[in-house]
Write a protein that holds these residues in place. Structure first.
Motif, short mmCIF file in Angstrom:
data_model
loop_
_atom_site.label_atom_id
_atom_site.label_comp_id
_atom_site.label_asym_id
_atom_site.label_seq_id
_atom_site.Cartn_x
_atom_site.Cartn_y
_atom_site.Cartn_z
N ALA A 44 45.88 34.78 29.57
CA ALA A 44 45.02 34.98 30.74
C ALA A 44 44.06 33.81 30.90
CB ALA A 44 44.25 36.28 30.60
N LEU A 45 43.54 33.29 29.79
CA LEU A 45 42.63 32.14 29.86
C LEU A 45 43.35 30.91 30.42
CD1 LEU A 45 39.95 30.72 29.23
CD2 LEU A 45 40.83 30.29 26.93
N LEU A 46 44.51 30.60 29.88
CA LEU A 46 45.25 29.43 30.35
C LEU A 46 45.65 29.58 31.82
CD1 LEU A 46 47.53 28.80 27.23
CD2 LEU A 46 45.49 27.52 27.92
N ALA A 47 46.10 30.78 32.17
CA ALA A 47 46.49 31.03 33.56
C ALA A 47 45.29 30.92 34.49
CB ALA A 47 47.13 32.41 33.69
N GLY A 48 44.14 31.44 34.05
CA GLY A 48 42.95 31.40 34.89
C GLY A 48 42.49 29.98 35.16
N VAL A 49 42.47 29.15 34.11
CA VAL A 49 42.06 27.75 34.29
C VAL A 49 43.06 27.01 35.19
CG1 VAL A 49 41.67 25.56 33.12
CG2 VAL A 49 40.80 27.69 32.11
N PHE A 50 44.35 27.21 34.92
CA PHE A 50 45.37 26.53 35.72
C PHE A 50 45.29 26.95 37.19
CE2 PHE A 50 49.59 26.82 37.70
CZ PHE A 50 49.92 25.47 37.74
N LEU A 51 45.18 28.25 37.44
CA LEU A 51 45.13 28.73 38.82
C LEU A 51 43.84 28.31 39.51
CD1 LEU A 51 46.63 32.30 38.29
CD2 LEU A 51 47.69 30.38 39.49
N GLY A 52 42.74 28.21 38.74
CA GLY A 52 41.50 27.72 39.32
C GLY A 52 41.62 26.27 39.75
N LEU A 53 42.20 25.44 38.89
CA LEU A 53 42.40 24.03 39.24
C LEU A 53 43.35 23.90 40.43
CD1 LEU A 53 42.76 22.51 35.66
CD2 LEU A 53 40.78 22.34 37.19
N LEU A 54 44.42 24.72 40.43
CA LEU A 54 45.38 24.67 41.52
C LEU A 54 44.74 25.09 42.84
CD1 LEU A 54 48.30 24.30 42.48
CD2 LEU A 54 48.73 26.69 41.85
N THR A 55 43.94 26.15 42.79
CA THR A 55 43.26 26.60 44.00
C THR A 55 42.33 25.53 44.54
OG1 THR A 55 43.33 28.91 43.25
CG2 THR A 55 41.73 28.38 44.96
N ALA B 295 40.41 32.96 38.07
CA ALA B 295 40.20 34.02 37.07
C ALA B 295 40.67 35.37 37.60
CB ALA B 295 38.72 34.09 36.69
N VAL B 296 40.35 35.66 38.86
CA VAL B 296 40.77 36.92 39.47
C VAL B 296 42.29 37.02 39.53
CG1 VAL B 296 40.79 38.25 41.62
CG2 VAL B 296 38.67 37.24 40.80
N LEU B 297 42.95 35.94 39.93
CA LEU B 297 44.41 35.94 40.01
C LEU B 297 45.03 36.13 38.62
CD1 LEU B 297 45.00 33.00 42.53
CD2 LEU B 297 45.26 35.46 42.96
N ALA B 298 44.45 35.47 37.61
CA ALA B 298 44.99 35.60 36.26
C ALA B 298 44.86 37.03 35.75
CB ALA B 298 44.26 34.65 35.32
N LEU B 299 43.73 37.68 36.02
CA LEU B 299 43.53 39.06 35.58
C LEU B 299 44.47 40.01 36.33
CD1 LEU B 299 39.64 39.16 35.31
CD2 LEU B 299 41.29 39.15 33.44
N ALA B 300 44.69 39.72 37.62
CA ALA B 300 45.60 40.56 38.39
C ALA B 300 47.03 40.44 37.87
CB ALA B 300 45.54 40.17 39.87
N LEU B 301 47.41 39.23 37.50
CA LEU B 301 48.76 39.02 36.95
C LEU B 301 48.91 39.66 35.57
CD1 LEU B 301 49.33 35.30 38.00
CD2 LEU B 301 50.47 37.32 38.94
N GLU B 302 47.82 39.69 34.83
CA GLU B 302 47.87 40.22 33.46
C GLU B 302 48.13 41.73 33.46
OE1 GLU B 302 47.87 39.60 29.35
OE2 GLU B 302 47.71 38.12 30.97
N GLY B 303 47.52 42.44 34.43
CA GLY B 303 47.72 43.87 34.50
C GLY B 303 46.78 44.63 33.58
N PRO B 304 46.90 45.96 33.53
CA PRO B 304 45.99 46.80 32.75
C PRO B 304 45.94 46.42 31.28
CG PRO B 304 47.31 48.15 34.23
CD PRO B 304 47.89 46.76 34.28
N VAL B 305 44.74 46.46 30.69
CA VAL B 305 44.55 46.16 29.27
C VAL B 305 44.69 47.46 28.48
CG1 VAL B 305 42.95 45.28 27.53
CG2 VAL B 305 43.02 44.25 29.81
N PRO B 306 45.54 47.50 27.44
CA PRO B 306 45.70 48.73 26.66
C PRO B 306 44.41 49.15 25.98
CG PRO B 306 47.47 47.16 26.20
CD PRO B 306 46.44 46.41 26.99
N LEU B 307 44.20 50.42 25.84
CA LEU B 307 43.00 50.95 25.16
C LEU B 307 43.18 50.76 23.66
CD1 LEU B 307 40.34 52.49 25.71
CD2 LEU B 307 41.59 54.59 25.22
N GLY B 308 42.13 50.18 23.04
CA GLY B 308 42.16 50.02 21.59
C GLY B 308 42.78 48.71 21.15
#
Length: 219
Positions: free
Chosen positions: A165-176, A206-219
């Motif tokens: 998610a971090l790598l995707a967020g930085v990449f998508l931010g730079l691309l945007t 960051a928003v796009l990366a989190l959306a692509l990542e999907g729900p975070v498992p509990l625990g």
């Protein structure tokens, strides 16, 4: 979580916070605590806050970390608005967001045992902040120190979700940012030397990366 519940909670939270955050963004941009926000800014801010709160709930559900992600998202709405207006990312918003996110993630680890995610978040924040600070030293005109601090905050949030998610967020931010710059150049609304705010593209990434990542498992 039922979609109706998510929408209801997000709507109530946005109606309560939206007008306040709209006023805060105007006052921080103008550095005038007596200034108010117009109806359009208030409406847009409220809609963005509703989307941010809904996203946090859909991503993490009901848990302590949700508070941190929601706080970061609301702070991002204000930071993006101020950066677009005056090319500045105020510490008065960024630093409290650091504290709120860190506290929420620590409580999440204490209650749910998510210590690996917390450690990853801290390491990701340090890495993002350090690399951005180095880039700002090498090329101050390309990256401001407000952007450096924002990247550290985004590293804390995205790193908690995962390194991907971090790598995707930085990449998508730079691309945007690159796509927006090219669009402004093509339409004649900017020149090669025109200074453009970098915070909003980072937040979008960051928003796009989190959306692509999907729900975070509990625990």
């Amino acid at each position: 979580m039922p979609p109706a519940t998510v929408l209801a909670v997000a709507a109530v939270g946005a109606l309560a916070l939206g007008p306040q955050l709209a006023r805060a963004s105007v006052r921080l941009a103008l550095r005038d605590d007596a200034t108010g926000a117009g109806p359009l800014r208030t409406a847009v801010t409220t809609v963005l806050v509703a989307a941010a709160l809904a996203g946090a709930l859909l991503l993490t559900g009901w848990r302590p970390a949700t508070v941190g992600l929601a706080w970061a998202a609301a702070a991002g709405v204000v930071l993006g608005a101020v950066d677009l207006a005056v090319h500045r990312l105020p510490d008065r918003v960024t630093f409290p967001a650091y504290a709120a996110v860190a506290a929420a993630l620590l409580l999440d680890a204490l209650l749910l045992g998510t210590w690996p995610a917390l450690l990853r978040a801290v390491l990701a924040a340090a890495a993002a902040f350090g690399l951005a600070a180095l880039a700002a030293l090498v090329s101050p005109e390309g990256l401001g120190y407000g952007d450096v601090k924002l990247l550290g905050l985004l590293g804390l949030v995205l790193g908690w979700v995962g390194w991907g998610a971090l790598l995707a967020g930085v990449f998508l931010g730079l691309l945007t940012g690159a796509l927006v710059s090219l669009a402004l150049l093509a339409t004649g609304r900017a020149r090669w030397r025109t200074a453009l705010p970098f915070g909003p593209p980072l937040l979008v990434g960051a928003v796009l990366a989190l959306a692509l990542e999907g729900p975070v498992p509990l625990g």
